[in-house]
Design a protein around this motif. Structure first.
Motif, PDB file in Angstrom:
ATOM      1  N   PRO A 387      34.428   8.827 -61.976  1.00 33.24           N
ATOM      2  CA  PRO A 387      33.770   9.187 -63.234  1.00 33.24           C
ATOM      3  C   PRO A 387      32.372   9.760 -62.975  1.00 33.24           C
ATOM      4  CG  PRO A 387      34.630   6.949 -63.328  1.00 33.24           C
ATOM      5  CD  PRO A 387      34.747   7.401 -61.911  1.00 33.24           C
ATOM      6  N   LEU A 389      28.859  10.939 -65.033  1.00 28.98           N
ATOM      7  CA  LEU A 389      28.088  10.966 -66.274  1.00 28.98           C
ATOM      8  C   LEU A 389      26.829  11.800 -66.043  1.00 28.98           C
ATOM      9  CD1 LEU A 389      28.150   7.132 -67.190  1.00 28.98           C
ATOM     10  CD2 LEU A 389      29.951   8.827 -67.470  1.00 28.98           C
ATOM     11  N   MET A 400      22.742   6.143 -70.098  1.00 31.68           N
ATOM     12  CA  MET A 400      23.850   6.557 -69.249  1.00 31.68           C
ATOM     13  C   MET A 400      23.975   5.672 -68.009  1.00 31.68           C
ATOM     14  SD  MET A 400      25.115   8.563 -71.278  1.00 31.68           S
ATOM     15  CE  MET A 400      26.586   9.217 -70.498  1.00 31.68           C
ATOM     16  N   GLU A 403      25.782   2.691 -69.188  1.00 28.36           N
ATOM     17  CA  GLU A 403      27.182   3.099 -69.327  1.00 28.36           C
ATOM     18  C   GLU A 403      27.895   3.100 -67.975  1.00 28.36           C
ATOM     19  OE1 GLU A 403      28.840   2.696 -71.900  1.00 28.36           O
ATOM     20  OE2 GLU A 403      29.788   4.659 -72.057  1.00 28.36           O
ATOM     21  N   LEU A 407      31.244   0.967 -67.030  1.00 29.91           N
ATOM     22  CA  LEU A 407      32.495   1.566 -66.567  1.00 29.91           C
ATOM     23  C   LEU A 407      32.836   1.109 -65.149  1.00 29.91           C
ATOM     24  CD1 LEU A 407      32.041   5.205 -67.958  1.00 29.91           C
ATOM     25  CD2 LEU A 407      33.403   3.340 -68.943  1.00 29.91           C
ATOM     26  N   VAL A 415      30.868   5.047 -59.960  1.00 34.67           N
ATOM     27  CA  VAL A 415      30.544   5.971 -61.041  1.00 34.67           C
ATOM     28  C   VAL A 415      29.298   6.746 -60.630  1.00 34.67           C
ATOM     29  CG1 VAL A 415      29.886   6.193 -63.474  1.00 34.67           C
ATOM     30  CG2 VAL A 415      31.464   4.385 -62.786  1.00 34.67           C
ATOM     31  N   GLU A 511      38.714   8.006 -70.852  1.00 37.39           N
ATOM     32  CA  GLU A 511      38.460   8.845 -72.032  1.00 37.39           C
ATOM     33  C   GLU A 511      38.706   8.084 -73.340  1.00 37.39           C
ATOM     34  OE1 GLU A 511      41.060  12.202 -71.581  1.00 37.39           O
ATOM     35  OE2 GLU A 511      42.773  11.157 -72.461  1.00 37.39           O
ATOM     36  N   ILE A 514      35.149   6.010 -74.354  1.00 36.67           N
ATOM     37  CA  ILE A 514      33.827   6.648 -74.445  1.00 36.67           C
ATOM     38  C   ILE A 514      33.702   7.365 -75.787  1.00 36.67           C
ATOM     39  CG2 ILE A 514      33.519   6.957 -71.944  1.00 36.67           C
ATOM     40  CD1 ILE A 514      34.509   9.838 -72.242  1.00 36.67           C
ATOM     41  N   LYS A 559      27.868  14.694 -72.044  1.00 44.17           N
ATOM     42  CA  LYS A 559      27.234  13.731 -71.140  1.00 44.17           C
ATOM     43  C   LYS A 559      28.274  13.009 -70.280  1.00 44.17           C
ATOM     44  CE  LYS A 559      24.789  11.341 -74.116  1.00 44.17           C
ATOM     45  NZ  LYS A 559      23.755  10.345 -74.428  1.00 44.17           N
ATOM     46  N   TYR A 560      29.527  13.057 -70.737  1.00 42.08           N
ATOM     47  CA  TYR A 560      30.619  12.506 -69.932  1.00 42.08           C
ATOM     48  C   TYR A 560      31.325  13.705 -69.302  1.00 42.08           C
ATOM     49  CZ  TYR A 560      29.735   8.116 -72.352  1.00 42.08           C
ATOM     50  OH  TYR A 560      29.154   6.974 -72.844  1.00 42.08           O
ATOM     51  N   PRO A 565      35.136  13.621 -73.070  1.00 38.98           N
ATOM     52  CA  PRO A 565      35.602  13.033 -74.335  1.00 38.98           C
ATOM     53  C   PRO A 565      36.911  13.700 -74.771  1.00 38.98           C
ATOM     54  CG  PRO A 565      33.260  13.526 -74.447  1.00 38.98           C
ATOM     55  CD  PRO A 565      33.749  14.083 -73.154  1.00 38.98           C
TER      56      PRO A 565
END
Lengths: 626, 347
Positions: A387, A389, A400, A403, A407, A415, A511, A514, A559-560, A565
């Motif tokens: 992932p 970010l 973030m 986040e 995650l 991440v 997905e 988020i 941002k992801y 998303p």
């Protein structure tokens, strides 16, 4: 003092000096520039802290040379600090400078290109001597030869006035001269109708043990302020009213501070200790330095022997039951690549912060760029999903990072968080978040030996996290392909296919966990500007300005980056035009084209500088043919 | 290590056998490989460590034949990436000092690709035990020159002979201010067990260099130290406080001739045991002299403990700093931290 503010400026009753009139303006960008030894960073932070304390919204960015102490007066030794403050919501540090404080000719030369037409120059005329003019490459003195026509030039005897103010104190000349930045600060305080108490209080605290320095700096600061008041060279003063910010407690924060806080808060929310393994690298070192201070919160910061050991110690820490994290910039990221793959294979939580800088190779260490996106997405051997970010502003670095922690522990995965030099060092007011309001992410280690295998999976496809030292759960993991469920080494063809698929599916399913991509702006827009990460501020500013001009435009900030998303494709396909500005040569554009089979208009620039809102606006106008 | 045993009084400490440390995986080294002996000696030594629970042991390895080691131990284990075992183990131990952390590594893994982590682990003196399997060849990649291969050695990557000189692991560790440095050999099981137990007992990083025969790519590398006919005249066992003597008849000794160590004949009527150097495990200077015997054909190969001394450990100092800071400034709340040094309120 830009187009917008001119419309809004209005004459207000006379100021305290009874001479210069105070004009209310909406928006100003000031840059303090001088030698790297002139204390410009301090001057800038003093001014920005003082105005932030009044509730004025702002963004700041330092700009300092890569050399530790470049020769005095040289062009490459110029250090600057820019403050953009406004009575509106501030998204960027401003495209152009309204006021340039130049402590020497080199500072003028380097920064003049960023100054608006009719902008104000406050120059220290005492520093414009033959030697300094030569060093800056001026044949004639620009303060005298008419070359600065079109600007409002105020040449002040800053050095002389500073020495004069300190005459009675009999300080060594070297010490006295070091105070001259506070003369400039005093002038600017006066010019923007700010009280200097903030800095006086700071001096009292900072130099509590050296009353002489408090006295000297206070005298010079006041001398600068009263110089503005008593001489009649300035005909106007300016005032920026507080922005209409939501109520609450605020602080100033830069992106690196925000990352460090995000890691500590995230780990605390997980209920496990934080371990950062890291190696010094510009512009990310501040993260490790900050974390090394947070000992009373139980943070372990391990300054490793190299970038590889930075991430490997963090992986070891995660294996042993802590939250492992590592912070770096592009060249360090390249070195950590193999170890990120190990964390993917071992399915251990890990947070990797990449504060991007200009590349390739050593590149531009102190300059910003967004060119590590493809590296973050794909820069590993094998099928290795991680992932990714991207933080969109200094304070968003906090959100973030938290986040990323969430995650990482929920999905047992490394991440990557992308920050960059611009938001890492840029600061803005941040409405402080309450710990209790952060998302829940309590970690529960597996302790039950019944039916335990290291690669069984829960509903999120995550494997159990076991802390070594737990009785009856002894097991082995590693970088060789794992047999599904048992975790034993397996070279079986069908098993490898299955494990590659499971690892991919696990990350893809994030997905569902988020927030959706959010569109702002005109409802009937034909053009969507898609920003990502730190271009977010310039994109928002550009679109807001265009909407104010009646254009039908909207924007979204991604941002992801991976997984994106779920609604991303639907949104992008809804618009006739997609404009995609980024500070690289079109990396997100490649991904978007491949992923959604659409053709955005790519707007790219790699100059080591943040993207300017004006540049985006021009492109919007070009696309809309207006 | 023993101090980190946090068992509650009511717990009855289990008695283990070597079987308890044997995993269910088939061992896949080549038949006759020296690694089998190392595995067996570790599995036999660990039950002799009383007061430490099995679940506290962690084996970390990098890449290479010896790095398969963790799969065969029924403890916690992590088979990582080439050269990085020392870095990962440093993270494991620093983050979780309760664990007894062991590294299984080879000469290529530890001294070539992982050289940087190896030296910095020793420098920090983190309480991690390094088992360095030194077979002086790359085995897993099938026979290339290694950082401990002799000058002139013909291998698959040096068909005309190696043009580099080997690392001396003991001297290197001494140069990094290592606190416990020892050497043993695959064919002397008792000695290896004794060394493993000494490693466990030491507070701080331990380096145990294990001379290990690769039957396929470097067979016989240590023949002169293991062959019954030759070993007594070529190996000297280091025993603390005892004179340095060796030989089948215990008739040879080591003395210092100026700065130079030389072999003396104790039965020639000119020398006696009183002329011999006496081993002192606490002396760094003596350890340096002894480390120089490596690859010196005129001197015997020392096996045993070169150096055993105390120095502060990284992970302990880190925990102390955290405890001291908490004591001095109190345990902060996260909300305090988020607020930072200065805030303002907008109403």
């Amino acid at each position: 003092m830009n187009e917008k503010s001119n419309n809004e400026s209005k004459e207000v009753p006379e100021g305290s000096n009874g001479k210069a009139q105070i004009k209310s303006i909406a928006d100003v960008t000031i840059r303090f520039a001088g030698d790297s030894g002139d204390g410009m960073q301090l001057t800038g932070t003093q001014f920005s802290d003082a105005i932030a304390a009044e509730g004025i919204d702002m963004g700041t960015i330092p700009d300092y040379p890569a050399d530790i102490r470049a020769p005095a007066g040289s062009l490459y030794g110029v250090s600057g600090y820019t403050i953009h403050f406004s009575s509106h919501d501030v998204h960027t540090i401003g495209d152009q400078v309204d006021v340039l404080v130049a402590m020497n000719p080199a500072a003028l030369k380097v920064n003049l290109k960023d100054l608006k037409k009719n902008g104000i120059i406050i120059a220290n005329e005492d520093a414009f001597d033959k030697k300094n003019l030569d060093l800056a490459g001026f044949k004639e003195n620009p303060l005298e030869d008419g070359s600065l026509e079109g600007y409002n030039v105020y040449d002040l005897p800053i050095t002389k006035s500073t020495l004069e103010a300190l005459k009675e104190m009999n300080l060594p000349q070297k010490t006295a001269l070091k105070c001259k930045n506070f003369f400039a600060l005093g002038v600017v305080y006066w010019l923007y109708n700010k009280r200097f108490d903030f800095t006086l209080n700071w001096l009292e605290e900072k130099f509590a043990k050296s009353p002489e320095l408090i006295e000297a700096n206070s005298r010079v600061l006041k001398a600068g302020y009263y110089y503005g008041e008593t001489t009649e060279i300035f005909t106007s003063r300016f005032e920026v009213k507080p922005a209409d910010l939501p109520s609450g407690v605020y602080r100033n924060i830069n992106g690196n501070e925000a990352v460090a806080l995000g890691l500590v808060a995230g780990a605390a929310k997980c209920g496990i200790p934080l371990f950062l393994g890291s190696y010094p690298i510009t512009p990310a070192s501040e993260i490790m330095q900050n974390l090394s201070k947070y000992k009373k919160y139980g943070v372990k910061m391990f300054q490793a022997e190299d970038e590889i050991a930075g991430i490997c110690t963090a992986i070891g820490a995660s294996f042993s039951g802590s939250l492992g994290a590592t912070s770096t910039s592009g060249p360090g990221m390249a070195l950590k690549t193999e170890a990120i793959g190990l964390a993917v294979m071992a399915e251990l939580p890990l947070v990797i912060i990449n504060v991007q800088r200009g590349g390739p190779s050593t590149g531009l260490p102190t300059k910003t760029e967004q060119a590590d996106l493809l590296q973050a997405m794909y820069g590993r051997n094998g099928e290795c999903p991680v992932p990714v970010l991207a933080a969109s502003s200094p304070s968003d670095c906090f959100i973030m990072t938290v986040e990323a922690v969430r995650l990482a522990v929920k999905y047992m995965t490394p991440v990557i968080v992308l920050s960059d030099g611009y938001i890492a060092q840029g600061a803005e007011p941040w409405k402080v978040v309450k710990f209790k309001d952060l998302p829940e992410m309590k970690v529960v280690f597996r302790t039950n030996p019944d039916g335990f295998f290291p690669y069984t999976r829960n509903e999120f496809l995550s494997r159990p996290w076991v802390k070594p030292g737990t009785k009856g759960l002894e097991h082995r993991i590693g970088g060789l392909e794992k047999q599904n469920v048992t975790g034993n080494v397996s070279y079986e063809p069908e098993n490898h296919q299955m494990m590659v698929d499971i690892r991919a599916k696990k990350i893809k399913r994030i997905e569902n966990d988020i927030p959706e991509l959010e569109v702002q702006g005109d409802k009937d827009a034909e053009l969507l500007v898609l920003g990502w990460g730190s271009t977010g501020g310039a994109v928002a500013t550009a679109v807001e300005n265009q909407i104010a001009k009646g254009r039908k435009v909207a924007f979204a900030i991604l941002k992801y980056m991976f997984p994106m998303p779920k609604n991303t494709g639907r949104i992008l396909k809804h618009y006739k035009h997609i404009l995609l500005p980024e500070v690289n040569s079109g990396q997100l554009n490649k991904i978007i084209r491949a992923e959604f089979l659409i053709e955005p208009v790519s707007l790219t620039e790699v100059k080591g500088l943040p993207l300017k809102a004006l540049k985006i606006e021009h492109k919007i106008e070009e696309i809309l043919k207006v | 290590m023993a101090e980190n045993n946090n068992n509650k009084k009511e717990d009855i400490l289990p008695i283990y056998t070597s079987k308890d440390f044997t995993s269910d995986r088939d061992v896949r080294w080549c038949p006759g490989c020296g690694d089998y002996s190392v595995l067996a000696q570790v599995q036999r030594s660990f039950p002799q460590i009383l007061g430490q629970k099995k679940e506290k042991f962690v084996f970390i390895s990098g890449i290479g034949c010896s790095s398969r080691f963790p799969y065969y131990m029924d403890t916690y284990g992590f088979h990582t990436i080439h050269g990085r075992a020392a870095a990962i183990a440093s993270g494991v131990k620093t983050a979780n000092p309760e664990l007894s952390v062991w590294i299984a590594t080879g000469d290529g893994d530890a001294l070539s690709i992982g050289g940087n982590h190896f030296i910095h682990l020793l420098r920090r003196n983190i309480d991690v035990n390094i088992l360095l399997f030194n077979n002086r060849i790359y085995g897993l990649t099938k026979g290339q020159v290694s950082p401990t291969s002799e000058h002139g050695k013909v291998t698959k990557s040096t068909p005309y002979g190696s043009i580099e000189y080997p690392v001396n692991p003991v001297s290197l560790a001494l140069g990094m201010e290592g606190t416990f440095i020892a050497r043993t050999i695959d064919r002397d099981p008792k000695h290896m067990q004794e060394m493993i137990l000494r490693c466990y007992k030491h507070y701080g990083t331990t380096l145990l260099e294990i001379l290990q025969n690769c039957v396929i790519f470097n067979d016989g590398a240590y023949e002169m130290y293991t062959n019954k006919e030759t070993k007594d005249d070529n190996v000297i066992y280091l025993e603390n406080g005892k004179p340095l003597i060796f030989g089948k008849q215990k008739d040879k000794g080591i003395k210092l001739d100026g700065w130079k160590p030389v072999v003396i004949n104790l039965s020639d009527g000119k020398h006696s045991i009183n002329d011999c150097l006496v081993h002192d495990e606490s002396s760094k200077d003596l350890a340096f002299i002894l480390s120089s015997f490596y690859d010196n054909p005129s001197l015997p190969l020392p096996l045993g403990v070169f150096l055993d001394r105390q120095r502060n450990r990284y992970e302990v100092e880190m925990e102390n700093q955290i405890a001291d800071t908490k004591k001095k400034y109190g345990e902060g709340t996260i909300d305090e931290l988020l607020m930072g040094p200065s805030t303002w309120e907008i109403k």
